[in-house]
Design a protein around this motif. Structure first.
Motif, PDB file in Angstrom:
ATOM      1  N   TYR A  61       0.686  -1.270  -0.153  1.00  0.00           N
ATOM      2  CA  TYR A  61      -0.090  -0.064  -0.089  1.00  0.00           C
ATOM      3  C   TYR A  61       0.908   1.122  -0.009  1.00  0.00           C
ATOM      4  O   TYR A  61       0.396   2.220   0.362  1.00  0.00           O
ATOM      5  CB  TYR A  61      -1.240  -0.015   1.273  1.00  0.00           C
ATOM      6  CG  TYR A  61      -1.930  -1.184   1.006  1.00  0.00           C
ATOM      7  CD1 TYR A  61      -3.122  -1.126   0.172  1.00  0.00           C
ATOM      8  CD2 TYR A  61      -1.696  -2.340   1.874  1.00  0.00           C
ATOM      9  CE1 TYR A  61      -3.642  -2.224   0.039  1.00  0.00           C
ATOM     10  CE2 TYR A  61      -2.645  -3.286   2.053  1.00  0.00           C
ATOM     11  CZ  TYR A  61      -3.684  -3.383   0.935  1.00  0.00           C
ATOM     12  OH  TYR A  61      -4.429  -4.394   0.991  1.00  0.00           O
TER      13      TYR A  61
ATOM     14  N   ARG B  96     -10.076   0.835 -10.353  1.00  0.00           N
ATOM     15  CA  ARG B  96      -8.920   1.800 -10.824  1.00  0.00           C
ATOM     16  C   ARG B  96      -8.445   1.191 -12.556  1.00  0.00           C
ATOM     17  O   ARG B  96      -7.697   1.833 -13.232  1.00  0.00           O
ATOM     18  CB  ARG B  96      -7.609   1.553 -10.357  1.00  0.00           C
ATOM     19  CG  ARG B  96      -7.507   1.741  -8.612  1.00  0.00           C
ATOM     20  CD  ARG B  96      -6.095   1.351  -8.323  1.00  0.00           C
ATOM     21  NE  ARG B  96      -6.113   1.607  -6.676  1.00  0.00           N
ATOM     22  CZ  ARG B  96      -5.213   2.017  -5.959  1.00  0.00           C
ATOM     23  NH1 ARG B  96      -4.168   2.479  -6.650  1.00  0.00           N
ATOM     24  NH2 ARG B  96      -5.298   2.109  -4.641  1.00  0.00           N
TER      25      ARG B  96
ATOM     26  N   GLY C 266      -9.181  -0.137 -16.585  1.00  0.00           N
ATOM     27  CA  GLY C 266      -9.772   0.381 -17.660  1.00  0.00           C
ATOM     28  C   GLY C 266     -11.075   0.144 -17.955  1.00  0.00           C
ATOM     29  O   GLY C 266     -11.649   0.656 -19.023  1.00  0.00           O
TER      30      GLY C 266
ATOM     31  N   GLN D 100     -12.727  -2.357 -19.202  1.00  0.00           N
ATOM     32  CA  GLN D 100     -13.195  -3.198 -20.410  1.00  0.00           C
ATOM     33  C   GLN D 100     -13.780  -4.651 -20.107  1.00  0.00           C
ATOM     34  O   GLN D 100     -13.065  -5.382 -19.422  1.00  0.00           O
ATOM     35  CB  GLN D 100     -12.034  -3.331 -21.371  1.00  0.00           C
ATOM     36  CG  GLN D 100     -11.621  -2.071 -21.886  1.00  0.00           C
ATOM     37  CD  GLN D 100     -10.921  -2.189 -23.107  1.00  0.00           C
ATOM     38  OE1 GLN D 100     -10.401  -2.927 -23.627  1.00  0.00           O
ATOM     39  NE2 GLN D 100     -10.081  -0.958 -23.511  1.00  0.00           N
TER      40      GLN D 100
ATOM     41  N   ALA E 188      -7.188  -5.220   7.713  1.00  0.00           N
ATOM     42  CA  ALA E 188      -6.263  -6.197   6.932  1.00  0.00           C
ATOM     43  C   ALA E 188      -6.033  -7.472   7.702  1.00  0.00           C
ATOM     44  O   ALA E 188      -5.844  -7.360   8.923  1.00  0.00           O
ATOM     45  CB  ALA E 188      -4.890  -5.429   6.917  1.00  0.00           C
TER      46      ALA E 188
ATOM     47  N   CYS F 242      -7.471 -11.676  -2.641  1.00  0.00           N
ATOM     48  CA  CYS F 242      -6.691 -10.545  -2.468  1.00  0.00           C
ATOM     49  C   CYS F 242      -5.967  -9.980  -3.847  1.00  0.00           C
ATOM     50  O   CYS F 242      -5.372  -8.968  -3.642  1.00  0.00           O
ATOM     51  CB  CYS F 242      -5.690 -10.947  -1.417  1.00  0.00           C
ATOM     52  SG  CYS F 242      -6.617 -11.477  -0.039  1.00  0.00           S
TER      53      CYS F 242
ATOM     54  N   THR G  23      -2.659  -1.919  -9.051  1.00  0.00           N
ATOM     55  CA  THR G  23      -1.780  -3.046  -9.128  1.00  0.00           C
ATOM     56  C   THR G  23      -2.624  -4.268  -9.289  1.00  0.00           C
ATOM     57  O   THR G  23      -3.664  -4.457  -8.755  1.00  0.00           O
ATOM     58  CB  THR G  23      -1.177  -3.170  -7.486  1.00  0.00           C
ATOM     59  OG1 THR G  23      -0.486  -2.152  -7.260  1.00  0.00           O
ATOM     60  CG2 THR G  23      -0.325  -4.584  -7.491  1.00  0.00           C
TER      61      THR G  23
ATOM     62  N   HIS H 196      -7.592  -9.026 -17.187  1.00  0.00           N
ATOM     63  CA  HIS H 196      -8.947  -9.343 -17.759  1.00  0.00           C
ATOM     64  C   HIS H 196      -9.950  -9.711 -16.874  1.00  0.00           C
ATOM     65  O   HIS H 196     -10.275 -10.826 -16.701  1.00  0.00           O
ATOM     66  CB  HIS H 196      -8.442 -10.730 -18.795  1.00  0.00           C
ATOM     67  CG  HIS H 196      -9.543 -10.757 -19.653  1.00  0.00           C
ATOM     68  ND1 HIS H 196      -9.817  -9.961 -20.681  1.00  0.00           N
ATOM     69  CD2 HIS H 196     -10.134 -11.834 -19.826  1.00  0.00           C
ATOM     70  CE1 HIS H 196     -11.023 -10.623 -21.480  1.00  0.00           C
ATOM     71  NE2 HIS H 196     -11.256 -11.689 -21.013  1.00  0.00           N
TER      72      HIS H 196
ATOM     73  N   ALA I 114     -13.038 -11.932 -12.806  1.00  0.00           N
ATOM     74  CA  ALA I 114     -12.998 -11.777 -11.267  1.00  0.00           C
ATOM     75  C   ALA I 114     -14.422 -11.877 -10.700  1.00  0.00           C
ATOM     76  O   ALA I 114     -14.909 -12.623  -9.815  1.00  0.00           O
ATOM     77  CB  ALA I 114     -12.299 -10.558 -10.846  1.00  0.00           C
TER      78      ALA I 114
END
Ligand code: FAD
Length: 434
Positions: A5, A77, A79, A81, A216, A244, A347, A374, A379
């Motif tokens: 972080y 964060r 793109g 797509q 965390a 994670c 990330t 992707h 996900a």
């Protein structure tokens, strides 16, 4: 300090155009003391939010622990797509896992797109979901390959959403001097990623998921129940789901050996007004054929959101706007005077084969990560597949977990230097056009 972080302020979203244009959720309190749950999910990106939502909708008591804020990681964060297929092309998958599993993997990827569209509709998530992702090629050779791949998908998978673009059609869509052709996939889509993540979080909370932010997890004790510990509390749960991705650190060694964090960057220009048509004539997203891919689309206020550039290791470069401006001007030289209003990094996590790594780490502990750029669809879908597996319906989870997932050479100490070498070689090939 936790290096994972190191680029961020604790508990705050990065200064992205996404964060600037999304109504925030009121913070969820950190976990304090010990609680009991049927399932404890660790990580509140698309994977964890989707897993938690589907489990709660099925009547389970779910606790979701997030180190920072909901949607703080790659999910808030990226793109935006929502691409078709897996990250690896079907032709390569056929060689890797055989035609039968390759077909199952294609079907799972189609299910992933359908799931995202259905979740957005069912929960009324206002995330500007729109159809269309173009794939842009730099040469006639690449265009021929792309068109051949479209034929392969039509013939073997019955996929009929791909339109072949010759040089003129590509120019009409995206008037960049860099591109020579490509395809347009109207079955794919694009969306506002943080708005989508927060919409999933609202739906999960409404379904009864107990969400804890700034919580965390630093220790997992296996067993039935397992014990998941944070600084100020712990969850005893019959099942644990690890979601994670690039922020896993050393929480599980087997996953850490196979899933590696890398960083990718996006810039948002000032609103382009009428000039926007010189970037894209239609409201679709574009990804191109570079190894370090350039990807872009217009925001709803007509900014160019341009993604490009990678870095390895934990720290982001100091001047992200300059880093992204370079590939952006290679594609759109006429934007040399355009101001960059926002620039941010994220990330993500990659695997050796660029396929997600789904694994059963213990009889009651599942993990999914490593979507290799992707993950908007896959996900979200992996979260649902893990929820299904908790109920004993593990067919989809097992298909993905059968995909070979070798460890990165060099272990966690040497994998980053070795990756830097490999990536430098591939980006040099990009620059040389070979
Ligand atoms: C710049 C960028 C552009 C991208 N573009 C695209 C794209 O256009 N299309 C696409 O499909 N994919 C894209 N991706 C990839 C995509 O964003 C990811 O694959 C996807 O968001 C992964 O979701 P996730 O939930 O697994 O991980 P994340 O969203 O990263 O969520 C993981 C969460 O787990 C939390 N966490 C980790 N460890 C712990 C712990 N010990 N305790 C508590 N919480 C923990 C983290 O804080 C984080 O919030 C992009 C990624 C980036 C960074």
């Amino acid at each position: 300090m936790n290096l994972l972080y190191a680029n961020d302020r604790r508990g705050e979203y990065p200064p992205s155009w996404y964060a600037a244009t999304t109504a925030p959720l009121a913070p969820f309190a950190p976990l304090r003391g010990e609680v009991r749950a049927d399932v404890c999910v660790v990580g509140a990106g698309y994977t964890g939010l989707s897993a938690a939502l589907h489990l709660a909708e099925a009547g389970l008591d779910v606790v979701l622990l997030e180190a920072q804020r909901v949607g703080f990681g790659a999910s808030g964060r990226n793109g935006g797509q929502l691409g078709s297929g897996q990250r690896m092309e079907q032709t390569a998958l056929e060689r890797l896992v055989g035609p039968e599993d390759a077909t199952k993997l294609w079907d799972l990827a189609e299910d992933a797109k359908t799931l995202v569209k259905a979740l957005v509709a069912r929960h009324g998530i206002d995330c500007h979901l729109k159809p269309g992702v173009a794939h842009a090629c730099f040469s006639g050779r690449e265009t021929a390959h792309e068109h051949g791949y479209a034929d392969h998908l039509a013939e073997h998978y019955g996929y009929d959403q791909l339109e072949k673009l010759d040089a003129d059609a590509m120019q009409a869509l995206c008037p960049s001097p860099a591109y020579h052709g490509g395809t347009l996939d109207m079955g794919a889509a694009h969306l506002h990623p943080l708005a989508y993540a927060l919409g999933l979080a609202r739906a999960a909370a409404a379904a009864g998921v107990r969400i804890f932010e700034e919580s965390a997890v630093h220790h997992l004790a296996r067993g039935i129940p397992a014990r998941v510990a944070t600084d100020a509390g712990a969850v005893k749960a019959d099942h644990v789901i690890l979601a994670c991705n690039g922020y896993l650190g050393g929480l599980d060694r087997k996953v850490a050996a196979r899933v590696m964090p890398i960083n990718n960057f996006i810039a948002a220009t000032e609103p382009l007004g009428d000039e926007a048509t010189r970037v894209l004539a239609r409201d679709v997203a574009v990804a191109d054929s570079k190894f370090v891919v350039n990807y872009f689309r217009l925001s709803h206020d007509k900014r160019l959101l341009f993604g490009g550039g990678e870095s390895y290791g934990y720290r982001f470069p100091h001047d992200i706007a300059s880093l992204v401006r370079k590939p952006m001007l290679e594609i759109f030289p006429h934007l040399h005077d355009a101001r960059i209003d926002y620039a941010w990094g994220g990330t993500l996590a990659i695997t050796m084969k660029r396929m997600p790594y789904l694994a059963r780490l213990a009889p009651n502990m599942l993990s999914a990560s490593g979507y290799s750029g992707h993950g908007v669809g896959t996900a979200t879908h992996a979260g649902k597949l893990m929820a299904d597996a908790v109920h004993g319906e593990a067919a989809g989870f097992e298909t993905l977990s059968r995909v070979p997932a070798p460890a990165f050479p060099g272990g966690s100490a040497l994998r980053t230097p070795l990756l830097v070498l490999a990536m430098t070689w591939f980006s040099m090939r990009d620059r040389l056009g070979i």
